[in-house]
Design an enzyme around this catalytic site. Structure first.
Site, PDB file in Angstrom:
ATOM      1  N   PRO A  93       0.814  -1.221   0.000  1.00 52.53           N
ATOM      2  CA  PRO A  93       0.000   0.000   0.000  1.00 52.53           C
ATOM      3  C   PRO A  93       0.849   1.275   0.000  1.00 52.53           C
ATOM      4  O   PRO A  93       0.344   2.350  -0.303  1.00 52.53           O
ATOM      5  CB  PRO A  93      -0.838  -0.101   1.288  1.00 52.53           C
ATOM      6  CG  PRO A  93      -0.295  -1.237   2.060  1.00 52.53           C
ATOM      7  CD  PRO A  93       0.570  -2.066   1.172  1.00 52.53           C
ATOM      8  N   ARG A 158      -3.153  -8.512 -21.019  1.00 50.70           N
ATOM      9  CA  ARG A 158      -3.989  -8.082 -22.134  1.00 50.70           C
ATOM     10  C   ARG A 158      -3.249  -7.174 -23.113  1.00 50.70           C
ATOM     11  O   ARG A 158      -3.751  -6.895 -24.204  1.00 50.70           O
ATOM     12  CB  ARG A 158      -5.315  -7.491 -21.685  1.00 50.70           C
ATOM     13  CG  ARG A 158      -5.251  -6.517 -20.552  1.00 50.70           C
ATOM     14  CD  ARG A 158      -6.621  -6.077 -20.086  1.00 50.70           C
ATOM     15  NE  ARG A 158      -7.322  -5.360 -21.128  1.00 50.70           N
ATOM     16  CZ  ARG A 158      -8.397  -5.799 -21.770  1.00 50.70           C
ATOM     17  NH1 ARG A 158      -8.924  -6.957 -21.470  1.00 50.70           N
ATOM     18  NH2 ARG A 158      -8.946  -5.076 -22.706  1.00 50.70           N
ATOM     19  N   ASP A 173      -8.965   0.933 -25.933  1.00 50.35           N
ATOM     20  CA  ASP A 173      -9.204   0.875 -24.497  1.00 50.35           C
ATOM     21  C   ASP A 173      -9.127   2.250 -23.850  1.00 50.35           C
ATOM     22  O   ASP A 173      -8.346   3.107 -24.245  1.00 50.35           O
ATOM     23  CB  ASP A 173      -8.228  -0.083 -23.800  1.00 50.35           C
ATOM     24  CG  ASP A 173      -8.768  -1.494 -23.767  1.00 50.35           C
ATOM     25  OD1 ASP A 173      -9.797  -1.745 -24.444  1.00 50.35           O
ATOM     26  OD2 ASP A 173      -8.181  -2.337 -23.093  1.00 50.35           O
TER      27      ASP A 173
HETATM   28  C1  JD8 Z   1       0.379  -6.000   0.313  1.00 54.78           C
HETATM   29  C2  JD8 Z   1       0.016  -7.113   3.745  1.00 54.78           C
HETATM   30  C3  JD8 Z   1      -2.018  -5.988   4.548  1.00 54.78           C
HETATM   31  C4  JD8 Z   1      -3.111  -4.542   6.065  1.00 54.78           C
HETATM   32  C5  JD8 Z   1      -0.614  -3.399   6.882  1.00 54.78           C
HETATM   33  C6  JD8 Z   1       0.337  -3.870   4.811  1.00 54.78           C
HETATM   34  C7  JD8 Z   1      -1.326  -3.168  -2.697  1.00 54.78           C
HETATM   35  N1  JD8 Z   1      -3.553  -1.140  -2.778  1.00 54.78           N
HETATM   36  C8  JD8 Z   1      -3.267  -1.964  -1.735  1.00 54.78           C
HETATM   37  N2  JD8 Z   1      -3.947  -1.970  -0.590  1.00 54.78           N
HETATM   38  N3  JD8 Z   1      -3.436  -2.890   0.221  1.00 54.78           N
HETATM   39  C9  JD8 Z   1      -2.392  -3.495  -0.370  1.00 54.78           C
HETATM   40  C10 JD8 Z   1      -1.565  -4.516   0.286  1.00 54.78           C
HETATM   41  C11 JD8 Z   1      -1.850  -4.865   1.616  1.00 54.78           C
HETATM   42  C12 JD8 Z   1      -1.016  -5.769   2.274  1.00 54.78           C
HETATM   43  C13 JD8 Z   1       0.102  -6.334   1.646  1.00 54.78           C
HETATM   44  C14 JD8 Z   1      -0.456  -5.092  -0.360  1.00 54.78           C
HETATM   45  C15 JD8 Z   1       0.732  -7.170   2.590  1.00 54.78           C
HETATM   46  N4  JD8 Z   1      -1.040  -6.270   3.550  1.00 54.78           N
HETATM   47  C16 JD8 Z   1      -1.950  -4.624   5.203  1.00 54.78           C
HETATM   48  C17 JD8 Z   1      -3.025  -3.703   7.277  1.00 54.78           C
HETATM   49  C18 JD8 Z   1      -1.838  -2.808   7.391  1.00 54.78           C
HETATM   50  N5  JD8 Z   1      -0.662  -4.295   5.766  1.00 54.78           N
HETATM   51  C19 JD8 Z   1      -2.266  -2.922  -1.645  1.00 54.78           C
HETATM   52  N6  JD8 Z   1      -0.588  -3.394  -3.511  1.00 54.78           N
END
Ligand code: JD8
Length: 249
Positions: A93, A158, A173
């Site tokens: 994230p 794609r 697209d």
């Molecule tokens: C990887 C664990 C869970 C939940 C800490 C990081 C991407 N756009 C996105 N939103 N969330 C992710 C994502 C979440 C992930 C992991 C990606 C590994 N988590 C969270 C609570 C707080 N972790 C993502 N790309």
């Protein structure tokens, strides 16, 4: 075919990833040899009896953190068995937003590894010393990196020549053209009193093209005016936009 695009996905939930590769455009691309996807179970790269992939955070705090060693071992195995990847993406994230430009760039790069975390995330040494880039699919909290990896896979696959049929034309697209799509209709021409715009039934192809361009511009102005700055607009488009803007004032 330019040689299949290789994509390796590393996850503690390989079943979840594989299940979503059984149907749809990506499944067909894999079956036709246009995309070569390998899903790796992170636990296969642990060395302890219990196949443990997580541990408590140094410094304390809630939840568990994913250990670095299995990720490094998984990528070593991928290098040996599948060749040196052109990109190692950590889904997180905290990453830069994954856009269509990233999909194009990675799709053209030849061989992409996508690392999926879970729990509270991954030991930062994976980000600093293993990943070549960090990407997020958007500003919302997910439980792990598998869905982001699948989103990226779909967007990349794609773009491989031959994956999407000519009728569904990639060139048309949404984000490639820089405008939102025009409204689509199919039969019946009248449904519960809601009629298909008459121009689409007219057979007048130039009029249909003009109507679609105008609708695409109107939708973009309404929903995503930010896109208009980088959309490839011609003088005609600018005239239509000026008229649309003055109309709803
Ligand atoms: C990887 C664990 C869970 C939940 C800490 C990081 C991407 N756009 C996105 N939103 N969330 C992710 C994502 C979440 C992930 C992991 C990606 C590994 N988590 C969270 C609570 C707080 N972790 C993502 N790309």
């Amino acid at each position: 075919m330019t040689m299949p695009l290789k994509i390796d996905i590393v996850s503690i939930f390989p079943g979840m990833v594989n299940a979503s590769l059984t149907e749809g455009v990506v499944a067909r691309a894999i079956a036709r040899g246009l995309v070569d996807v390998a899903v790796h179970d992170l636990r296969d790269f642990t060395t302890d009896r219990h196949r443990i992939v997580d541990d408590v955070p140094f410094g304390g705090g809630p939840g568990m953190v994913m250990k670095p060693e299995p990720f490094f071992a998984a990528v070593d195995a991928i290098r040996t068995e599948r060749g040196v990847p052109s990109a190692i993406v950590l889904t997180t994230p905290d990453g830069a937003k994954f856009t269509h430009r990233d999909a194009v760039r990675l799709s053209e790069s030849g061989h992409v590894v996508v690392l999926c975390g879970r729990y509270e995330g991954v030991d930062d040494r994976v980000r600093r010393h293993l990943a070549t880039e960090e990407l997020s699919i958007g500003d919302y909290v997910l439980s792990g990196g598998e869905l982001p990896a699948l989103v990226m896979l779909d967007a990349m696959a794609r773009l491989v020549p031959g994956v999407v049929g000519d009728e569904e034309s990639v060139a048309r697209d949404t984000f490639m053209r820089g405008l939102l799509d025009y409204p689509q209709y199919t039969r019946p021409a009248s449904f519960q009193g809601a009629d298909v715009p008459a121009v689409l039934l007219s057979g007048h192809h130039k009029a249909i093209d003009r109507w679609r361009r105008r609708e695409a511009l109107a939708r973009t102005l309404e929903q995503r005016p930010d896109l208009l700055e980088s959309a490839g607009l011609d003088d005609e488009d600018r005239m239509i936009l000026e008229e649309l803007r003055t109309r709803d004032r």
